[in-house]
Design a protein around this motif. Structure first.
Motif, PDB file in Angstrom:
ATOM      1  N   ARG A  47       0.840  -1.206   0.000  1.00  0.00           N
ATOM      2  CA  ARG A  47       0.000   0.000   0.000  1.00  0.00           C
ATOM      3  C   ARG A  47       0.875   1.256   0.000  1.00  0.00           C
ATOM      4  O   ARG A  47       0.644   2.198  -0.763  1.00  0.00           O
ATOM      5  N   THR A  48       1.912   1.268   0.838  1.00  0.00           N
ATOM      6  CA  THR A  48       2.810   2.421   0.913  1.00  0.00           C
ATOM      7  C   THR A  48       3.576   2.606  -0.390  1.00  0.00           C
ATOM      8  O   THR A  48       3.706   3.731  -0.884  1.00  0.00           O
ATOM      9  N   ALA A  49       4.072   1.515  -0.971  1.00  0.00           N
ATOM     10  CA  ALA A  49       4.826   1.600  -2.220  1.00  0.00           C
ATOM     11  C   ALA A  49       3.968   2.156  -3.351  1.00  0.00           C
ATOM     12  O   ALA A  49       4.423   2.998  -4.138  1.00  0.00           O
ATOM     13  N   ARG A  55       2.485   9.205  -6.109  1.00  0.00           N
ATOM     14  CA  ARG A  55       2.876  10.585  -5.802  1.00  0.00           C
ATOM     15  C   ARG A  55       4.051  11.020  -6.670  1.00  0.00           C
ATOM     16  O   ARG A  55       4.069  12.124  -7.201  1.00  0.00           O
ATOM     17  N   ARG A  56       5.045  10.139  -6.844  1.00  0.00           N
ATOM     18  CA  ARG A  56       6.198  10.480  -7.696  1.00  0.00           C
ATOM     19  C   ARG A  56       5.765  10.679  -9.141  1.00  0.00           C
ATOM     20  O   ARG A  56       6.224  11.581  -9.818  1.00  0.00           O
ATOM     21  N   LEU A  57       4.883   9.811  -9.611  1.00  0.00           N
ATOM     22  CA  LEU A  57       4.412   9.915 -10.981  1.00  0.00           C
ATOM     23  C   LEU A  57       3.670  11.237 -11.196  1.00  0.00           C
ATOM     24  O   LEU A  57       3.873  11.917 -12.201  1.00  0.00           O
ATOM     25  N   ALA A  58       2.858  11.638 -10.225  1.00  0.00           N
ATOM     26  CA  ALA A  58       2.119  12.891 -10.326  1.00  0.00           C
ATOM     27  C   ALA A  58       3.027  14.107 -10.220  1.00  0.00           C
ATOM     28  O   ALA A  58       2.787  15.132 -10.839  1.00  0.00           O
ATOM     29  N   THR A  59       4.106  13.970  -9.447  1.00  0.00           N
ATOM     30  CA  THR A  59       5.005  15.098  -9.202  1.00  0.00           C
ATOM     31  C   THR A  59       6.016  15.316 -10.311  1.00  0.00           C
ATOM     32  O   THR A  59       6.167  16.420 -10.818  1.00  0.00           O
ATOM     33  N   ASP A  60       6.735  14.235 -10.668  1.00  0.00           N
ATOM     34  CA  ASP A  60       7.816  14.416 -11.651  1.00  0.00           C
ATOM     35  C   ASP A  60       7.804  13.426 -12.800  1.00  0.00           C
ATOM     36  O   ASP A  60       8.761  13.350 -13.558  1.00  0.00           O
TER      37      ASP A  60
END
Length: 63
Positions: A47-49, A55-60
């Motif tokens: 779940r955390t991964a 979040r990383r995909l949305a950010t960068d």
């Protein structure tokens, strides 16, 4: 034996010895378990991964 890209070598923890490979492309983590075995720690990790990757995909743009 674990062979990982240099960016992952520092994240595997003390229980695993990793050989950092300079210039290695991204690594894929594969988790396994016996079918029907309760794995609350693995479920929480998964779940955390997924949350971190989203979040990383949305950010960068990288997961």
């Amino acid at each position: 034996m674990v062979v990982v890209g240099e960016s992952a070598a520092s994240r595997v923890g003390d229980a695993v010895v990793a050989v950092p490979v300079v210039g290695q492309t991204g690594s894929t983590l594969v988790l396994g378990r016996a079918e029907g075995t309760p794995t609350p720690d693995l479920t929480a990790f998964e779940r955390t991964a997924k949350h971190v990757a989203a979040r990383r995909l949305a950010t960068d743009g990288t997961a």
